[in-house]
Design an enzyme around this catalytic site. Structure first.
Site, PDB file in Angstrom:
ATOM      1  N   VAL A 127      40.209  44.286  53.361  1.00 55.88           N
ATOM      2  CA  VAL A 127      41.442  44.142  52.566  1.00 55.88           C
ATOM      3  C   VAL A 127      42.195  42.907  53.054  1.00 55.88           C
ATOM      4  O   VAL A 127      42.443  42.759  54.252  1.00 55.88           O
ATOM      5  CB  VAL A 127      42.360  45.376  52.714  1.00 55.88           C
ATOM      6  CG1 VAL A 127      43.627  45.196  51.876  1.00 55.88           C
ATOM      7  CG2 VAL A 127      41.630  46.654  52.331  1.00 55.88           C
ATOM      8  N   GLY A 129      41.287  39.799  53.276  1.00 53.71           N
ATOM      9  CA  GLY A 129      40.512  38.749  53.953  1.00 53.71           C
ATOM     10  C   GLY A 129      40.965  38.522  55.385  1.00 53.71           C
ATOM     11  O   GLY A 129      40.858  39.414  56.232  1.00 53.71           O
ATOM     12  N   GLY A 182      34.769  27.175  42.000  1.00 58.52           N
ATOM     13  CA  GLY A 182      34.139  28.147  42.906  1.00 58.52           C
ATOM     14  C   GLY A 182      35.085  29.254  43.351  1.00 58.52           C
ATOM     15  O   GLY A 182      34.750  30.058  44.216  1.00 58.52           O
ATOM     16  N   GLU A 185      33.953  34.084  40.315  1.00 64.10           N
ATOM     17  CA  GLU A 185      32.510  34.316  40.176  1.00 64.10           C
ATOM     18  C   GLU A 185      32.081  33.991  38.747  1.00 64.10           C
ATOM     19  O   GLU A 185      32.897  34.020  37.825  1.00 64.10           O
ATOM     20  CB  GLU A 185      32.186  35.793  40.416  1.00 64.10           C
ATOM     21  CG  GLU A 185      32.723  36.353  41.702  1.00 64.10           C
ATOM     22  CD  GLU A 185      31.736  36.219  42.842  1.00 64.10           C
ATOM     23  OE1 GLU A 185      30.561  35.891  42.586  1.00 64.10           O
ATOM     24  OE2 GLU A 185      32.163  36.413  43.992  1.00 64.10           O
ATOM     25  N   ASP A 196      38.518  44.898  41.978  1.00 63.35           N
ATOM     26  CA  ASP A 196      38.520  44.501  43.387  1.00 63.35           C
ATOM     27  C   ASP A 196      39.848  44.920  44.046  1.00 63.35           C
ATOM     28  O   ASP A 196      39.850  45.536  45.117  1.00 63.35           O
ATOM     29  CB  ASP A 196      38.325  42.972  43.467  1.00 63.35           C
ATOM     30  CG  ASP A 196      38.443  42.434  44.869  1.00 63.35           C
ATOM     31  OD1 ASP A 196      37.472  42.562  45.632  1.00 63.35           O
ATOM     32  OD2 ASP A 196      39.504  41.889  45.219  1.00 63.35           O
ATOM     33  N   LYS A 200      40.768  47.839  47.099  1.00 63.75           N
ATOM     34  CA  LYS A 200      41.559  47.506  48.281  1.00 63.75           C
ATOM     35  C   LYS A 200      42.802  48.406  48.390  1.00 63.75           C
ATOM     36  O   LYS A 200      43.140  48.857  49.481  1.00 63.75           O
ATOM     37  CB  LYS A 200      41.956  46.029  48.233  1.00 63.75           C
ATOM     38  CG  LYS A 200      40.733  45.108  48.408  1.00 63.75           C
ATOM     39  CD  LYS A 200      41.067  43.661  48.070  1.00 63.75           C
ATOM     40  CE  LYS A 200      39.894  42.737  48.262  1.00 63.75           C
ATOM     41  NZ  LYS A 200      40.128  41.388  47.717  1.00 63.75           N
TER      42      LYS A 200
END
Ligand code: HSE
Length: 403
Positions: A127, A129, A182, A185, A196, A200
């Site tokens: 969660v 990063g 980038g 996705e 996502d 989290k």
């Protein structure tokens, strides 16, 4: 020597190796032992890679090596990653992961398995990063009853919304730019539909109440319907639009959680979280508000969080390191129907009279260059809003909750 194995040599896996090697002196001295990557598990070969000699294709090489005490699972998914994690924990090897899908689905069970086998299952990187949030909840905020978490937990969508706001460009075009850079996705569904962020907030809300919050039962909306006109009206209201992942717990530890775009006041700290950054705003009953901010994704920030867990495991070999209260029993999840919010509506201009009739006491908004009208309703329950707004039919073009 503290030997570590890395499962998966993708973006995060290669970052884990890089952090351990580049910061070896710091990491080793904090771990109290020299940290060494012994194996990298991947299906592929990496000819020319400086660590190609560490690559193995057979998981059993790692499982059966008694010198490997810590395993980083950075493969992702809930198939092989789940089986390998179970086997490592059963063998008394601690596992550190960034795999939010697996943590959200099997976190409580894997934590119990780690406790039974005197090792650890740590998931700081799952969660936010590189933002420390799991360890603060488990170690620093232990005197608190956590009442609420309101967070921006997805870097991709935050990047898209920030660009839409600043450049006045539509969702599809901004998504394309994000893919080219980038940040998004090729298949962006998990990010843009909110899945996502949902996983989290399921992890964070499970930690809030110490019971399992099922991510599949959390109401989730993404950002695909947001337009530049929504941002123009938000600005007129002194707000911006963010994809919020929210959870609150009542005094019986019942959880209300959802993921949805929201109109956030410009003076709220989360309104200042832009681009790929994440922010987590936590409210405890004693400490009040605490905010965590940083890079929620990316190779080195995420790998740094994984390696911080590795250091913790190295200092606690043969026992469970961080005490994490997350029992394998279901938390009571309250329906969003009774959640109370004001709503922003974007409607065709002809709906003006109807809006005041259906939602009396609201406020009109106008935005330059937009031929629709904006309206903010009084605060009401979700179910009341859903019933009343149906009367607007096709005149209602979008609706977004106010934070
Ligand atoms: N896709 C995720 C994000 C990566 O954009 O935040 C980190 O979980």
């Amino acid at each position: 020597m503290m030997n570590v194995a890395v499962l998966g040599y993708g973006t995060v896996g290669s970052g884990v190796v890089e952090v351990i090697e580049r910061n070896n002196e710091q990491v080793s001295s904090k771990a109290g032992d020299e940290m060494h990557v012994k194996y990298i598990l991947d299906l592929r070969d990496f000819p020319g890679d400086p660590y190609e000699s560490l690559v193995v294709h057979d998981f059993n090489v790692i499982l059966e090596d008694p010198d490997v005490k810590i395993v980083c699972e950075v493969m992702g998914g809930v198939g092989a990653a789940y089986q390998f994690t179970r086997k490592c924990l059963e063998a008394g090897k601690s596992v550190c992961t960034s795999n939010k899908e697996l943590v959200a689905k099997h976190g409580a069970e894997l934590l119990a398995l780690a406790r039974e086998n005197n090792c650890s299952y740590l998931f700081e990187a799952s969660v936010g990063g590189g933002i420390p949030i799991i360890r603060p909840i488990n170690k620093a905020l232990t005197a608190e009853k956590l009442e609420m978490i309101s967070a921006i937990l997805n870097g991709t969508t935050n990047y898209i919304l920030t660009r839409m706001e600043r450049e006045g460009v539509g969702y599809e075009e901004t998504l394309k730019q994000a893919q080219e850079l980038g940040y998004a996705e090729r298949n962006p569904e998990a990010d843009v539909e909110g899945y996502d962020a949902c996983r989290k907030i399921a992890i964070l809300s499970s930690l809030m109440v110490g019971k399992n919050v099922d991510s599949e039962k959390i109401y989730t909306e993404g950002i695909t319907k947001i337009t530049p006109a929504d941002f123009a009206f938000a600005k007129a209201a002194g707000r911006t639009i963010k994809l919020l992942a929210n959870a609150s717990a009542d005094d019986q530890d019942r959880v209300q959680a959802y993921v949805a775009p929201a109109l956030v006041p410009l003076e709220h700290p989360l309104a200042m979280v832009n681009d790929v950054f994440n922010g987590v705003f936590v409210t405890g009953n004693m400490v009040g508000d605490v905010m965590f901010y940083g890079r929620g994704a990316g190779k080195l920030p995420t790998a740094s969080a994984v390696v911080s867990d590795v250091v913790d495991c190295a200092r606690h070999v043969g026992r469970t390191s961080i005490v994490c209260l997350w029992e394998p029993v279901e938390a009571k999840l309250l329906s969003i129907d009774t959640c109370c919010k004001a709503f922003f509506l974007r409607c065709s201009a002809e709906a003006k009279a109807q809006l005041t009739e259906v939602f009396p006491g609201g406020t009109f908004l106008s935005a330059e260059g937009v031929d629709e009208i904006g309206y903010i309703t009084p605060v009401m329950e979700e179910q009341e809003f859903a019933k009343k707004s149906a009367a607007l039919g096709d005149a209602l073009h979008n609706r977004i909750r106010l934070a």
